[in-house]
Design a protein around this motif. Structure first.
Motif, PDB file in Angstrom:
ATOM      1  N   HIS A 131       0.829  -1.200   0.000  1.00 51.54           N
ATOM      2  CA  HIS A 131       0.000   0.000   0.000  1.00 51.54           C
ATOM      3  C   HIS A 131       0.865   1.252   0.000  1.00 51.54           C
ATOM      4  O   HIS A 131       2.052   1.216   0.352  1.00 51.54           O
ATOM      5  CB  HIS A 131      -0.949   0.009   1.195  1.00 51.54           C
ATOM      6  CG  HIS A 131      -0.258   0.081   2.522  1.00 51.54           C
ATOM      7  ND1 HIS A 131       0.155  -1.031   3.216  1.00 51.54           N
ATOM      8  CD2 HIS A 131       0.072   1.148   3.301  1.00 51.54           C
ATOM      9  CE1 HIS A 131       0.720  -0.673   4.346  1.00 51.54           C
ATOM     10  NE2 HIS A 131       0.689   0.641   4.438  1.00 51.54           N
ATOM     11  N   LEU A 132       0.267   2.333  -0.409  1.00 52.08           N
ATOM     12  CA  LEU A 132       0.960   3.614  -0.453  1.00 52.08           C
ATOM     13  C   LEU A 132       1.054   4.202   0.947  1.00 52.08           C
ATOM     14  O   LEU A 132       0.081   4.204   1.706  1.00 52.08           O
ATOM     15  CB  LEU A 132       0.218   4.592  -1.362  1.00 52.08           C
ATOM     16  CG  LEU A 132       0.285   4.305  -2.854  1.00 52.08           C
ATOM     17  CD1 LEU A 132      -0.712   5.174  -3.605  1.00 52.08           C
ATOM     18  CD2 LEU A 132       1.695   4.552  -3.385  1.00 52.08           C
ATOM     19  N   GLY A 133       2.238   4.700   1.263  1.00 52.84           N
ATOM     20  CA  GLY A 133       2.437   5.386   2.526  1.00 52.84           C
ATOM     21  C   GLY A 133       2.542   6.884   2.299  1.00 52.84           C
ATOM     22  O   GLY A 133       2.033   7.422   1.308  1.00 52.84           O
ATOM     23  N   ALA A 134       3.222   7.557   3.197  1.00 48.41           N
ATOM     24  CA  ALA A 134       3.424   8.998   3.064  1.00 48.41           C
ATOM     25  C   ALA A 134       4.240   9.309   1.815  1.00 48.41           C
ATOM     26  O   ALA A 134       5.094   8.526   1.392  1.00 48.41           O
ATOM     27  CB  ALA A 134       4.132   9.529   4.312  1.00 48.41           C
ATOM     28  N   GLU A 135       3.952  10.451   1.214  1.00 45.82           N
ATOM     29  CA  GLU A 135       4.654  10.891   0.012  1.00 45.82           C
ATOM     30  C   GLU A 135       5.368  12.213   0.286  1.00 45.82           C
ATOM     31  O   GLU A 135       5.039  12.934   1.231  1.00 45.82           O
ATOM     32  CB  GLU A 135       3.671  11.063  -1.143  1.00 45.82           C
ATOM     33  CG  GLU A 135       2.907   9.798  -1.506  1.00 45.82           C
ATOM     34  CD  GLU A 135       1.958  10.021  -2.669  1.00 45.82           C
ATOM     35  OE1 GLU A 135       1.831  11.182  -3.132  1.00 45.82           O
ATOM     36  OE2 GLU A 135       1.340   9.051  -3.123  1.00 45.82           O
ATOM     37  N   LYS A 136       6.324  12.500  -0.564  1.00 46.90           N
ATOM     38  CA  LYS A 136       7.052  13.761  -0.452  1.00 46.90           C
ATOM     39  C   LYS A 136       7.203  14.395  -1.826  1.00 46.90           C
ATOM     40  O   LYS A 136       7.609  13.729  -2.776  1.00 46.90           O
ATOM     41  CB  LYS A 136       8.447  13.513   0.148  1.00 46.90           C
ATOM     42  CG  LYS A 136       9.192  14.777   0.528  1.00 46.90           C
ATOM     43  CD  LYS A 136       8.540  15.479   1.703  1.00 46.90           C
ATOM     44  CE  LYS A 136       9.349  16.685   2.156  1.00 46.90           C
ATOM     45  NZ  LYS A 136       8.668  17.433   3.244  1.00 46.90           N
ATOM     46  N   SER A 142      15.563  20.022  -5.262  1.00 44.55           N
ATOM     47  CA  SER A 142      16.470  20.396  -4.169  1.00 44.55           C
ATOM     48  C   SER A 142      17.925  20.036  -4.426  1.00 44.55           C
ATOM     49  O   SER A 142      18.827  20.674  -3.887  1.00 44.55           O
ATOM     50  CB  SER A 142      16.009  19.724  -2.867  1.00 44.55           C
ATOM     51  OG  SER A 142      16.098  18.311  -2.967  1.00 44.55           O
ATOM     52  N   HIS A 143      18.154  19.048  -5.264  1.00 49.38           N
ATOM     53  CA  HIS A 143      19.526  18.649  -5.580  1.00 49.38           C
ATOM     54  C   HIS A 143      19.843  18.860  -7.055  1.00 49.38           C
ATOM     55  O   HIS A 143      20.756  18.229  -7.600  1.00 49.38           O
ATOM     56  CB  HIS A 143      19.762  17.190  -5.178  1.00 49.38           C
ATOM     57  CG  HIS A 143      19.805  16.987  -3.691  1.00 49.38           C
ATOM     58  ND1 HIS A 143      18.674  17.068  -2.892  1.00 49.38           N
ATOM     59  CD2 HIS A 143      20.829  16.732  -2.850  1.00 49.38           C
ATOM     60  CE1 HIS A 143      19.011  16.846  -1.639  1.00 49.38           C
ATOM     61  NE2 HIS A 143      20.306  16.652  -1.585  1.00 49.38           N
ATOM     62  N   GLY A 144      19.104  19.750  -7.692  1.00 49.22           N
ATOM     63  CA  GLY A 144      19.371  20.079  -9.085  1.00 49.22           C
ATOM     64  C   GLY A 144      18.662  19.162 -10.063  1.00 49.22           C
ATOM     65  O   GLY A 144      17.945  18.236  -9.679  1.00 49.22           O
ATOM     66  N   LYS A 145      18.876  19.435 -11.337  1.00 48.88           N
ATOM     67  CA  LYS A 145      18.246  18.649 -12.396  1.00 48.88           C
ATOM     68  C   LYS A 145      19.174  17.591 -12.990  1.00 48.88           C
ATOM     69  O   LYS A 145      18.834  16.954 -13.989  1.00 48.88           O
ATOM     70  CB  LYS A 145      17.749  19.570 -13.512  1.00 48.88           C
ATOM     71  CG  LYS A 145      16.553  20.437 -13.110  1.00 48.88           C
ATOM     72  CD  LYS A 145      15.964  21.141 -14.305  1.00 48.88           C
ATOM     73  CE  LYS A 145      14.700  21.911 -13.926  1.00 48.88           C
ATOM     74  NZ  LYS A 145      14.058  22.544 -15.107  1.00 48.88           N
ATOM     75  N   SER A 146      20.313  17.400 -12.381  1.00 46.82           N
ATOM     76  CA  SER A 146      21.235  16.361 -12.807  1.00 46.82           C
ATOM     77  C   SER A 146      21.705  15.609 -11.567  1.00 46.82           C
ATOM     78  O   SER A 146      22.397  16.171 -10.714  1.00 46.82           O
ATOM     79  CB  SER A 146      22.432  16.962 -13.555  1.00 46.82           C
ATOM     80  OG  SER A 146      23.318  15.954 -14.008  1.00 46.82           O
ATOM     81  N   ALA A 159      14.379  13.877   2.171  1.00 47.05           N
ATOM     82  CA  ALA A 159      12.950  13.572   2.336  1.00 47.05           C
ATOM     83  C   ALA A 159      12.628  13.054   3.725  1.00 47.05           C
ATOM     84  O   ALA A 159      11.551  13.332   4.264  1.00 47.05           O
ATOM     85  CB  ALA A 159      12.510  12.567   1.277  1.00 47.05           C
ATOM     86  N   ILE A 160      13.543  12.285   4.329  1.00 48.07           N
ATOM     87  CA  ILE A 160      13.246  11.721   5.652  1.00 48.07           C
ATOM     88  C   ILE A 160      13.678  12.655   6.784  1.00 48.07           C
ATOM     89  O   ILE A 160      13.296  12.437   7.948  1.00 48.07           O
ATOM     90  CB  ILE A 160      13.922  10.344   5.849  1.00 48.07           C
ATOM     91  CG1 ILE A 160      15.449  10.472   5.858  1.00 48.07           C
ATOM     92  CG2 ILE A 160      13.446   9.365   4.793  1.00 48.07           C
ATOM     93  CD1 ILE A 160      16.157   9.190   6.250  1.00 48.07           C
ATOM     94  N   SER A 161      14.468  13.677   6.454  1.00 48.27           N
ATOM     95  CA  SER A 161      14.945  14.591   7.496  1.00 48.27           C
ATOM     96  C   SER A 161      14.388  16.004   7.333  1.00 48.27           C
ATOM     97  O   SER A 161      14.826  16.931   8.013  1.00 48.27           O
ATOM     98  CB  SER A 161      16.478  14.636   7.486  1.00 48.27           C
ATOM     99  OG  SER A 161      16.972  15.098   6.240  1.00 48.27           O
ATOM    100  N   SER A 162      13.416  16.171   6.437  1.00 45.20           N
ATOM    101  CA  SER A 162      12.830  17.483   6.187  1.00 45.20           C
ATOM    102  C   SER A 162      12.202  18.051   7.465  1.00 45.20           C
ATOM    103  O   SER A 162      11.643  17.310   8.296  1.00 45.20           O
ATOM    104  CB  SER A 162      11.774  17.376   5.087  1.00 45.20           C
ATOM    105  OG  SER A 162      11.073  18.581   4.932  1.00 45.20           O
TER     106      SER A 162
END
Length: 344
Positions: A131-136, A142-146, A159-162
């Motif tokens: 099942h789907l959990g929390a999303e971010k 945040s870390h650029g497009k590359s 994502a886990i330390s936001s």
């Protein structure tokens, strides 16, 4: 680990079919998008027995005593970049469909039942509940497009330390799914891989968490990673199939997401179910069946698929949508299998 590879050149079908069993026995599977020379039929008629798609006495998939995901599986999704609501809905329904009990056959939940056949050392099966959990949402890149492979882990750490709505830390039964939008370049994307899975390093993330990355190839290489809903430019006259949900990039991602989740469930820390002698480059249950979507699949042929009344091509039904998902290795019968197999 568990990478969905791409192939840069064509190989004659006869050669592939001749050497495939031996190839699987001596080297990790170089999974690739096959180029078909057949078309699908809506009534799934197929002459001759093709029960043993991808089967081989040379394939020795073994259990290496590591953990598999026997507890209820929670998928935590990180939407990196720009995503539209309809795109998210397609992917969410696919994941939710793995545990659906009332989907029309052939179903995504029927496909997941094959994954459930795998057990840990206590004999406990992989959980039927996904099942789907929390999303971010990481809409500001945040870390650029590359991104590099290591910076992917840094995205998960963010994502886990936001400071606002961090993802829960769930190393026992959580999967972390990093999905990059079509304007994000990832190391080796298109040239070598369409997606991969591994586990995070405590030195980077602080925890050991099973994760997968899959990219949207719509703008960068749809003919490679969204095949057969797009075709390579260098193959003249080859027509793409119509995607079942009207989004070539996302419909192409679905099979790769399924590939990686199946392998995360059976080999989350790369010490459980795999073939080959090298745990740093294992051949896993979806690698063995890359490019096989139906009965007769193998070589350059996807296998027998379904054609909807709207002309879309698929092989499985979800809760309300249709999907095209590659088969996985069934270690009980020792061949690739899926819910749309003609002998089921």
């Amino acid at each position: 680990m568990g990478e969905v590879f791409v192939r840069s050149s064509l190989v004659p079908v006869l050669l592939i079919l001749t050497v495939l069993p031996l190839f699987l026995s001596i080297t990790p599977s170089i999974a690739w998008r096959p180029w078909p020379n057949h078309y699908n039929s809506s009534d799934l008629q197929f002459g001759g027995s093709k029960k043993y798609e991808g089967s081989s006495e040379f394939v020795h998939l073994k259990y290496h005593m590591g953990p598999v995901l026997t507890a209820n599986i929670t998928v935590h999704t990180i939407w990196y970049g720009t995503w539209q609501k309809p795109q998210k809905k397609i992917i969410r329904e696919f994941i939710n469909s793995m545990s659906a009990v009332d989907s029309k056959r052939p179903s995504v939940s029927g496909w997941w039942k094959i994954v459930q056949l795998y057990t840990d050392q206590t004999g406990s099966n992989i959980s039927r509940n996904v099942h789907l959990g929390a999303e971010k949402n990481d809409r500001f890149y945040s870390h650029g497009k590359s991104l590099t492979r290591l910076s992917i882990q840094s995205v998960i750490k963010s994502a886990i330390s936001s400071s606002t709505n961090p993802l829960p830390i769930n190393p026992g039964s959580g999967l972390y799914l990093l999905l990059t939008s079509d304007d994000v370049y990832v190391q080796d994307f298109c040239g070598q891989v369409c997606g991969f899975h591994y586990f995070t390093f405590p030195s980077i993330v602080g925890y050991t968490l099973p994760y997968a990355w899959i990219g949207n190839s719509a703008k960068q290489c749809p003919g490679v990673c969204a095949y057969p809903f797009a075709v390579p430019d260098y193959i003249p006259g080859l027509k793409p199939f119509k995607s079942p949900n009207g989004d070539v990039g996302v419909d192409g991602m679905i099979s790769v997401i399924g590939h990686e989740i199946a392998e995360l469930a059976t080999n989350p820390l790369v010490n459980a179910w795999y073939a080959g002698q090298d745990p740093s480059f294992p051949v896993e249950i979806a690698d063995l069946c890359e490019g096989i979507y139906g009965t007769g699949g193998g070589g350059s042929y996807t296998g027998q698929l379904l054609d909807g009344h709207d002309g879309a091509t698929y092989n499985m039904n979800g809760i309300r949508r249709r999907f095209l998902v590659q088969w996985v290795w069934n270690h009980v019968v020792n061949y690739c299998s899926g819910p749309n197999a003609l002998d089921q």
